[in-house]
Motif scaffolding. Structure first.
Motif, PDB file in Angstrom:
ATOM      1  N   LYS A   8       0.883  -1.145  -0.089  1.00 14.47           N
ATOM      2  CA  LYS A   8       0.082   0.195  -0.040  1.00 14.47           C
ATOM      3  C   LYS A   8       0.827   1.248  -0.104  1.00 14.47           C
ATOM      4  O   LYS A   8       0.596   2.119  -0.892  1.00 14.47           O
ATOM      5  CB  LYS A   8      -0.768   0.113   1.244  1.00 14.47           C
ATOM      6  N   SER A   9       1.740   1.311   1.018  1.00 13.32           N
ATOM      7  CA  SER A   9       2.643   2.588   0.809  1.00 13.32           C
ATOM      8  C   SER A   9       3.645   2.509  -0.182  1.00 13.32           C
ATOM      9  O   SER A   9       3.890   3.887  -0.768  1.00 13.32           O
ATOM     10  CB  SER A   9       3.726   2.578   2.261  1.00 13.32           C
ATOM     11  N   LYS A  24       1.393   4.100  -2.900  1.00 17.15           N
ATOM     12  CA  LYS A  24       1.038   5.383  -2.811  1.00 17.15           C
ATOM     13  C   LYS A  24       2.367   6.345  -3.212  1.00 17.15           C
ATOM     14  O   LYS A  24       2.174   7.485  -3.781  1.00 17.15           O
ATOM     15  CB  LYS A  24       0.563   5.587  -1.481  1.00 17.15           C
ATOM     16  N   GLU A  31       2.778   6.384  -7.138  1.00 17.00           N
ATOM     17  CA  GLU A  31       1.647   7.382  -7.626  1.00 17.00           C
ATOM     18  C   GLU A  31       2.136   8.693  -7.279  1.00 17.00           C
ATOM     19  O   GLU A  31       1.813   9.537  -8.311  1.00 17.00           O
ATOM     20  CB  GLU A  31       0.383   6.952  -6.777  1.00 17.00           C
ATOM     21  N   ASN A  32       2.612   9.189  -6.177  1.00 13.67           N
ATOM     22  CA  ASN A  32       2.676  10.688  -5.883  1.00 13.67           C
ATOM     23  C   ASN A  32       4.041  11.285  -6.506  1.00 13.67           C
ATOM     24  O   ASN A  32       3.971  12.406  -6.745  1.00 13.67           O
ATOM     25  CB  ASN A  32       2.734  10.754  -4.241  1.00 13.67           C
TER      26      ASN A  32
END
Length: 240
Positions: A149-150, A153, A156-157
């Motif tokens: 998950k991290s 993220k 993506e950022n």
């Protein structure tokens, strides 16, 4: 530090403490073999999309050298306390580093690839500057679910930001502009960079056959470094 900054700092530290307790309850650390498997699955295709088509099978992704001898690099860095993040930057085929035996080591091969112009992800750098316990670019290795998950993220950022930075630093002239800006507005550091921006500019100017500017920047690199042997080694190399 103003009142609102103090309040935010207190809240951030409470969040960090709560997260630590939550992590302890759900600890099933993602160890090296599994970590590499997931990085290969998730990170490698994303980095390939922005030109970093080479992976060393561990923590380094990189492009091929372009016509200016510039190679873009992303590295996964392991933190203490079940986490990590990505640094990024440039490897040059014409800029050596200095070994402990005072020998010049060039980084022209896949195996010798190294970040010479070094940058941290934006969120990591800001948390570093502000001494904040909240690092939005931290990738957790507490367990597989949190790692995935991290990691997703953070990618993506940051993929769009990385793509833009690579595009903005594709040529030698763009590198000169960026490095001069780094010197004018230096990033926060603890200690001193081994490979300074001045050192890089020295070799870039030598590549452009501007040896006066090259010597000026190398002298600036060594202004507060008491190593005449290294300095002579570099200056002699620039003249050959």
């Amino acid at each position: 530090m103003n009142f609102f900054r103090k309040i935010k700092d207190i809240i951030d530290r409470r969040k960090a403490i709560d997260e630590i307790y939550e992590d302890i309850k759900n600890l099933d650390e993602v160890l090296l073999e599994k970590r590499l498997e997931i990085l290969k699955e998730i990170a490698t295709p994303k980095f390939s999309e922005i030109g970093l088509k080479n992976w060393n099978g561990k923590y380094l992704w990189f492009s091929d050298f372009n016509e200016d001898g510039i190679k873009f690099v992303i590295e996964y860095n392991v933190f203490k306390g079940f986490g990590g993040s990505f640094s990024f930057g440039i490897c040059y085929d014409f800029i050596p580093t200095i070994s402990s035996q005072n020998k010049l080591i060039y980084h022209k091969t896949d195996k010798s690839t190294k970040i010479i112009y070094y940058k941290r992800l934006e969120g990591w750098q800001k948390s570093y500057e502000n001494n904040s316990p909240i690092n939005p670019d931290k990738i957790s290795t507490v367990n597989e679910e949190k790692f995935r998950k991290s990691l997703n993220k953070v990618l993506e950022n940051n993929i769009p930001k990385l793509k833009k930075w690579f595009e903005d630093n594709y040529t030698i002239e763009q590198n000169i502009t960026s490095l001069l800006n780094e010197i004018e507005n230096p990033p926060y550091e603890i200690g001193r960079r081994i490979i300074s921006f001045e050192y890089i500019l020295g070799f870039i100017n030598a590549k452009k056959s501007d040896f006066d500017s090259a010597e000026l920047w190398i002298n600036k690199h060594f202004e507060n470094r008491n190593d005449e042997t290294e300095k002579k080694l570099i200056l002699d190399k620039l003249k050959t």
